[in-house]
Enzyme design. Structure first.
Site: not given
Ligand code: DX5
Length: 225
Positions: A34, A174
């Site tokens: 990310d 996501d």
């Molecule tokens: C955007 C990021 C998050 C991350 C996953 O904020 O892309 O969504 O990848 O986060 P979790 O799985 O902890 O919600």
């Protein structure tokens, strides 16, 4: 085939290599990196150097989620660092088509991410260029956020549009993906579940966390139609 894409955003950065090795388990064929610039989203994470460091450690595909603007300025550097797939946000550039063309010209897979407020109709002119579509189920910027239930309607719209156009691409989700939400997103049409905090920050090994997520996802009713 349902897959889990661990997001390193919630990994232990002091032992990042070991954390990536720990998710080389059944059901995982990629990790998601990310990338945040503090401008497109209100957080800053990491750049090409982390991709370059991880590349020699794993055979998993490195999927770079560019939460940056303009993304065009960063594509080459992440490809040179070892990225296999680049995911660009529809909202981050007026030149989305050109960005996708450029990713393909470098021989890499291209995906587009859409935020909760962005309808899938915004992708009408590029959908057939994509290897994946990433439906954000939170507003991007942080791990551990609450899943947004109304994104389930959008997931169903995405699946219907892909069926209508006879396109077979990965439908990724996501944000807030846990054993509780996993079956819901799969039933709505997702086949790749990005998960950060529910893999790296749940009190069990990342491998066990992936197994539990996959078990929950596979318990879902198959999508309608
Ligand atoms: C955007 C990021 C998050 C991350 C996953 O904020 O892309 O969504 O990848 O986060 P979790 O799985 O902890 O919600």
């Amino acid at each position: 085939m349902i897959k889990i894409a661990p997001s390193i955003l919630s990994a232990d950065f002091m032992h990042l290599g070991g954390q990536v090795k720990a998710v080389e388990v059944p059901g995982v064929d990629r990790i998601q990196i990310d990338v945040m610039d503090g401008r497109f989203v209100p957080n800053i994470t990491f750049g090409p150097a982390v991709v370059r460091a991880l590349r020699p450690l794993t055979a998993l595909a490195l999927e770079v989620h560019l939460m940056v603007e303009p993304p065009e300025e960063f594509i080459d550097r992440f490809v040179e660092a070892g990225a296999d797939t680049l995911i660009v946000h529809q909202e981050s550039t007026p030149h989305l088509h050109r960005a996708l063309q450029h990713i393909h010209s470098l021989g890499k897979k291209a995906g587009v991410a859409i935020n909760p407020s962005t309808p899938v109709s915004q992708l009408g002119e590029v959908l057939d260029m994509l290897q994946l579509i990433l439906v954000m189920t939170v507003n991007p910027g942080f791990g551990g956020q609450e899943f947004i239930p109304r994104t389930l309607n959008k997931l169903e719209a995405v699946r219907e549009e892909l069926i209508r156009r006879r396109l077979e691409i990965d439908v990724e989700v996501d944000g807030g993906i846990t054993p509780a939400t996993a079956p819901r997103v799969v039933a709505a049409g997702a086949n790749v579940l990005v998960a950060g905090s529910s893999v790296f920050d749940v009190g069990v090994s990342p491998g066990e966390a992936v197994r539990r997520l996959l078990e929950a996802a596979l318990s879902a009713a198959p999508p309608r139609g």
